[in-house]
Design a protein around this motif. Structure first.
Motif, PDB file in Angstrom:
ATOM      1  N   THR A 146      65.640   9.976 -12.329  1.00 36.27           N
ATOM      2  CA  THR A 146      66.011   9.434 -13.637  1.00 36.27           C
ATOM      3  C   THR A 146      67.236  10.169 -14.160  1.00 36.27           C
ATOM      4  OG1 THR A 146      63.683   8.953 -14.104  1.00 36.27           O
ATOM      5  CG2 THR A 146      65.190   8.946 -15.973  1.00 36.27           C
ATOM      6  N   GLY A 147      68.244   9.426 -14.551  1.00 32.57           N
ATOM      7  CA  GLY A 147      69.482  10.035 -15.016  1.00 32.57           C
ATOM      8  C   GLY A 147      70.661   9.510 -14.210  1.00 32.57           C
ATOM      9  N   THR A 148      71.777  10.180 -14.335  1.00 31.05           N
ATOM     10  CA  THR A 148      72.985   9.760 -13.634  1.00 31.05           C
ATOM     11  C   THR A 148      73.270  10.687 -12.460  1.00 31.05           C
ATOM     12  OG1 THR A 148      74.331  11.074 -15.165  1.00 31.05           O
ATOM     13  CG2 THR A 148      74.007   8.754 -15.699  1.00 31.05           C
ATOM     14  N   PRO A 149      73.881  10.171 -11.389  1.00 25.17           N
ATOM     15  CA  PRO A 149      74.204  11.019 -10.244  1.00 25.17           C
ATOM     16  C   PRO A 149      75.041  12.223 -10.672  1.00 25.17           C
ATOM     17  CG  PRO A 149      74.540   8.711  -9.705  1.00 25.17           C
ATOM     18  CD  PRO A 149      74.281   8.762 -11.172  1.00 25.17           C
ATOM     19  N   GLY A 150      74.603  13.407 -10.267  1.00 20.61           N
ATOM     20  CA  GLY A 150      75.323  14.628 -10.604  1.00 20.61           C
ATOM     21  C   GLY A 150      75.044  15.151 -11.986  1.00 20.61           C
ATOM     22  N   GLY A 151      74.283  14.406 -12.783  1.00 26.38           N
ATOM     23  CA  GLY A 151      73.973  14.840 -14.142  1.00 26.38           C
ATOM     24  C   GLY A 151      72.705  15.660 -14.196  1.00 26.38           C
ATOM     25  N   GLU A 152      72.372  16.123 -15.399  1.00 29.57           N
ATOM     26  CA  GLU A 152      71.153  16.906 -15.570  1.00 29.57           C
ATOM     27  C   GLU A 152      69.930  15.999 -15.534  1.00 29.57           C
ATOM     28  OE1 GLU A 152      70.709  17.144 -20.403  1.00 29.57           O
ATOM     29  OE2 GLU A 152      71.878  18.679 -19.392  1.00 29.57           O
ATOM     30  N   PRO A 153      68.742  16.553 -15.209  1.00 26.85           N
ATOM     31  CA  PRO A 153      67.524  15.732 -15.216  1.00 26.85           C
ATOM     32  C   PRO A 153      67.285  15.143 -16.606  1.00 26.85           C
ATOM     33  CG  PRO A 153      67.129  17.842 -14.147  1.00 26.85           C
ATOM     34  CD  PRO A 153      68.475  17.942 -14.788  1.00 26.85           C
ATOM     35  N   VAL A 154      66.755  13.941 -16.638  1.00 26.20           N
ATOM     36  CA  VAL A 154      66.550  13.219 -17.890  1.00 26.20           C
ATOM     37  C   VAL A 154      65.111  12.747 -17.970  1.00 26.20           C
ATOM     38  CG1 VAL A 154      67.217  11.183 -19.225  1.00 26.20           C
ATOM     39  CG2 VAL A 154      68.956  12.466 -17.973  1.00 26.20           C
ATOM     40  N   ARG A 155      64.461  12.967 -19.114  1.00 20.99           N
ATOM     41  CA  ARG A 155      63.134  12.407 -19.329  1.00 20.99           C
ATOM     42  C   ARG A 155      63.274  10.976 -19.832  1.00 20.99           C
ATOM     43  NH1 ARG A 155      61.803  12.081 -24.763  1.00 20.99           N
ATOM     44  NH2 ARG A 155      59.619  11.740 -24.243  1.00 20.99           N
ATOM     45  N   THR A 156      62.257  10.180 -19.594  1.00 26.33           N
ATOM     46  CA  THR A 156      62.276   8.821 -20.118  1.00 26.33           C
ATOM     47  C   THR A 156      62.186   8.876 -21.643  1.00 26.33           C
ATOM     48  OG1 THR A 156      59.879   8.672 -19.844  1.00 26.33           O
ATOM     49  CG2 THR A 156      61.260   7.831 -18.051  1.00 26.33           C
ATOM     50  N   GLY A 157      62.695   7.836 -22.291  1.00 28.24           N
ATOM     51  CA  GLY A 157      62.791   7.851 -23.753  1.00 28.24           C
ATOM     52  C   GLY A 157      61.457   7.866 -24.463  1.00 28.24           C
ATOM     53  N   VAL A 158      60.393   7.401 -23.812  1.00 26.55           N
ATOM     54  CA  VAL A 158      59.032   7.542 -24.314  1.00 26.55           C
ATOM     55  C   VAL A 158      58.195   8.150 -23.198  1.00 26.55           C
ATOM     56  CG1 VAL A 158      59.162   5.637 -25.964  1.00 26.55           C
ATOM     57  CG2 VAL A 158      58.455   5.176 -23.607  1.00 26.55           C
ATOM     58  N   ALA A 159      56.980   8.589 -23.528  1.00 25.51           N
ATOM     59  CA  ALA A 159      56.148   9.328 -22.574  1.00 25.51           C
ATOM     60  C   ALA A 159      55.471   8.372 -21.601  1.00 25.51           C
ATOM     61  CB  ALA A 159      55.108  10.166 -23.327  1.00 25.51           C
ATOM     62  N   LEU A 160      56.236   7.859 -20.648  1.00 31.94           N
ATOM     63  CA  LEU A 160      55.713   6.836 -19.744  1.00 31.94           C
ATOM     64  C   LEU A 160      54.640   7.375 -18.798  1.00 31.94           C
ATOM     65  CD1 LEU A 160      58.789   4.617 -18.776  1.00 31.94           C
ATOM     66  CD2 LEU A 160      56.925   4.128 -20.366  1.00 31.94           C
ATOM     67  N   VAL A 161      54.686   8.649 -18.440  1.00 31.38           N
ATOM     68  CA  VAL A 161      53.620   9.201 -17.600  1.00 31.38           C
ATOM     69  C   VAL A 161      52.308   9.176 -18.373  1.00 31.38           C
ATOM     70  CG1 VAL A 161      52.826  11.203 -16.295  1.00 31.38           C
ATOM     71  CG2 VAL A 161      55.252  10.633 -16.317  1.00 31.38           C
ATOM     72  N   ASP A 162      52.339   9.568 -19.635  1.00 32.08           N
ATOM     73  CA  ASP A 162      51.143   9.507 -20.473  1.00 32.08           C
ATOM     74  C   ASP A 162      50.647   8.074 -20.620  1.00 32.08           C
ATOM     75  OD1 ASP A 162      50.545  12.154 -21.170  1.00 32.08           O
ATOM     76  OD2 ASP A 162      52.047  12.192 -22.746  1.00 32.08           O
ATOM     77  N   VAL A 163      51.562   7.158 -20.905  1.00 29.61           N
ATOM     78  CA  VAL A 163      51.174   5.762 -21.106  1.00 29.61           C
ATOM     79  C   VAL A 163      50.553   5.193 -19.829  1.00 29.61           C
ATOM     80  CG1 VAL A 163      52.064   3.436 -21.510  1.00 29.61           C
ATOM     81  CG2 VAL A 163      52.817   5.323 -22.961  1.00 29.61           C
ATOM     82  N   THR A 164      51.179   5.465 -18.686  1.00 36.65           N
ATOM     83  CA  THR A 164      50.636   4.984 -17.410  1.00 36.65           C
ATOM     84  C   THR A 164      49.252   5.561 -17.153  1.00 36.65           C
ATOM     85  OG1 THR A 164      52.893   4.839 -16.538  1.00 36.65           O
ATOM     86  CG2 THR A 164      51.097   4.791 -14.948  1.00 36.65           C
ATOM     87  N   THR A 165      49.079   6.843 -17.453  1.00 32.67           N
ATOM     88  CA  THR A 165      47.771   7.478 -17.282  1.00 32.67           C
ATOM     89  C   THR A 165      46.735   6.811 -18.166  1.00 32.67           C
ATOM     90  OG1 THR A 165      48.874   9.586 -16.808  1.00 32.67           O
ATOM     91  CG2 THR A 165      46.533   9.676 -17.368  1.00 32.67           C
ATOM     92  N   GLY A 166      47.102   6.520 -19.411  1.00 35.31           N
ATOM     93  CA  GLY A 166      46.180   5.843 -20.309  1.00 35.31           C
ATOM     94  C   GLY A 166      45.782   4.467 -19.801  1.00 35.31           C
ATOM     95  N   LEU A 167      46.744   3.744 -19.241  1.00 36.90           N
ATOM     96  CA  LEU A 167      46.449   2.424 -18.678  1.00 36.90           C
ATOM     97  C   LEU A 167      45.479   2.532 -17.501  1.00 36.90           C
ATOM     98  CD1 LEU A 167      50.051   0.933 -18.788  1.00 36.90           C
ATOM     99  CD2 LEU A 167      48.080   0.029 -20.022  1.00 36.90           C
ATOM    100  N   PHE A 168      45.716   3.485 -16.594  1.00 38.09           N
ATOM    101  CA  PHE A 168      44.811   3.665 -15.459  1.00 38.09           C
ATOM    102  C   PHE A 168      43.422   4.078 -15.927  1.00 38.09           C
ATOM    103  CE2 PHE A 168      48.665   4.366 -12.638  1.00 38.09           C
ATOM    104  CZ  PHE A 168      48.455   3.218 -11.888  1.00 38.09           C
ATOM    105  N   ALA A 169      43.363   4.942 -16.950  1.00 38.11           N
ATOM    106  CA  ALA A 169      42.061   5.384 -17.457  1.00 38.11           C
ATOM    107  C   ALA A 169      41.288   4.206 -18.030  1.00 38.11           C
ATOM    108  CB  ALA A 169      42.258   6.471 -18.519  1.00 38.11           C
ATOM    109  N   ALA A 170      41.949   3.387 -18.829  1.00 36.67           N
ATOM    110  CA  ALA A 170      41.281   2.220 -19.410  1.00 36.67           C
ATOM    111  C   ALA A 170      40.822   1.264 -18.313  1.00 36.67           C
ATOM    112  CB  ALA A 170      42.211   1.516 -20.390  1.00 36.67           C
ATOM    113  N   GLN A 171      41.650   1.078 -17.301  1.00 37.61           N
ATOM    114  CA  GLN A 171      41.283   0.209 -16.176  1.00 37.61           C
ATOM    115  C   GLN A 171      40.036   0.741 -15.470  1.00 37.61           C
ATOM    116  OE1 GLN A 171      43.608   0.603 -12.572  1.00 37.61           O
ATOM    117  NE2 GLN A 171      43.697  -1.603 -12.315  1.00 37.61           N
ATOM    118  N   GLY A 172      40.005   2.049 -15.213  1.00 41.71           N
ATOM    119  CA  GLY A 172      38.855   2.647 -14.539  1.00 41.71           C
ATOM    120  C   GLY A 172      37.584   2.530 -15.361  1.00 41.71           C
TER     121      GLY A 172
END
Length: 380
Positions: A146-172
């Protein structure tokens, strides 16, 4: 269904909020005085209320319980004994020390569906590590792509790892409830931010595991499709996607450069990927000559996948967003009428709905404790 919610921050609260949207009675257990960590996350605040907290805690009732005290733990045991689902997001081992782990709760409620959410799971060497979204995005590789080639690491603008985890938890949880309905058996559901992150890597993971290709940051571009990225127009940015040869020919013709489709460097997608820099430069030269709204209009009418990059104020003023009806207004006890983004899923017979505003800290303590004393489980 009653859900005893011992989660905080984002992943767990997002999962329980989704269950609340579907009609569950979610009882959110919070620390006295401070509550969920994200009640303090801001600015922005609205009259002292964190807008972050408001985003992931609708359709819940809040109860203050001191789990460090024997009385608090006793009341928590009563709550879980009356609950169909228990969800917790403490570090592994914490619920055991509190006497609220799966094995103990199963003795109180044999058919309980018990979901544990953690940063790195319960089996590996990192199980004791704190698992915030951005740390797992770094550890699990998302920030490396995530980010531009040669640039610094960039986090997504919202907490997508958290959101994805919540979706998987609800599914389970929903799958476990279906199993319980068929067999009478409860079970333990586990999901970690790392496991959700790995599952969400999709083609980037497959590119490495199958072909040994280590994907790097591509900015708004795509590792395997060209063109499929944002281009600078005269007054903003427009995203153009031509995921097959027919769409590329259509794109070239619509922007007035039909010769590009016949260029041997660009005839197939594989050719275009191999000559990415040359093609992107040519497209950029052309697309920079008109406004983003112009290109969005003409390319959309031609059948090319396109979208202007909009800011959030533009998004919530958009006619499609308005037509979706997904922005709903709830009556908050302190803030009055509050607009929130409602459920994404539509069900024709059992529609998801926002029926409760995000609660004040401890707003429902007396109410819920009275229900526990009477042995009731409020239906919604």
């Amino acid at each position: 269904m009653r859900v005893a919610d011992f989660t905080r921050v984002v992943a767990g609260p997002y999962a329980t909020m989704l269950l609340g949207d579907l009609g569950a009675d979610v009882v959110k257990v919070e620390r006295p005085g401070t509550g969920d960590d994200c009640r303090g996350w801001g600015p922005p605040f609205k009259d002292g209320e964190s807008t972050y907290f408001l985003a992931v805690n609708r359709n819940k009732r809040s109860v203050e319980l001191d789990l460090k005290s024997e009385e608090g733990r006793r009341l928590a045991r009563e709550l879980v004994a009356s609950s169909d689902v228990v969800v917790e997001s403490f570090r592994p081992g914490t619920m055991r020390r509190l006497g609220l782990d799966y094995e103990t709760v199963r003795e109180l409620r044999p058919d309980v569906v018990y979901c544990s959410i953690s940063g790195f799971g319960t089996d590996g060497p990192y199980r004791e590590r704190a698992g915030y979204d951005v740390m797992v995005a770094a550890h699990g590789g998302l920030m490396s792509i995530t980010g531009t080639p040669g640039g610094e690491p960039v986090r997504t603008g919202v907490a997508l790892v958290d959101v994805t985890t919540g979706l998987f938890a609800a599914q389970g949880i929903l799958a476990a409830l279906l199993h319980r309905q068929r067999t009478g058996e409860g079970q333990h559901v586990e999901v970690s931010l790392l496991s959700a992150q790995l599952a969400a890597l999709i083609n980037a993971a497959s590119a490495y595991l199958v072909a040994g290709h280590v994907t790097g940051p591509q900015g708004s571009g795509h590792d395997s499709i060209v063109p499929y990225q944002a281009f600078r127009a005269r007054d903003g940015y427009v995203v153009v996607g031509a995921a097959n040869d027919r769409l590329f020919r259509l794109l070239a013709e619509t922007i007035g450069c039909p010769e590009l489709a016949g260029d041997p460097r660009f005839r197939t997608n594989a050719d275009r990927v191999a000559h990415r820099d040359e093609l992107v430069a040519l497209l950029q030269d052309r697309l920079s000559t008109e406004d983003a709204t112009y290109w969005e209009d003409v390319l959309w009418r031609a059948g090319v996948a396109v979208a202007r990059v909009r800011t959030l104020d533009e998004v919530f003023d958009d006619q499609e967003v308005a037509a979706s009806g997904q922005v709903v207004t709830v009556d908050h006890p302190r803030l009055g009428a509050v607009p929130l983004v409602g459920p994404a899923v539509r069900l024709s017979r059992t529609p998801a709905a926002v029926t409760l505003p995000p609660p004040l800290l401890g707003e429902h303590t007396t109410e819920v404790l009275a229900e526990l004393k009477l042995g009731t489980n409020r239906a919604r």
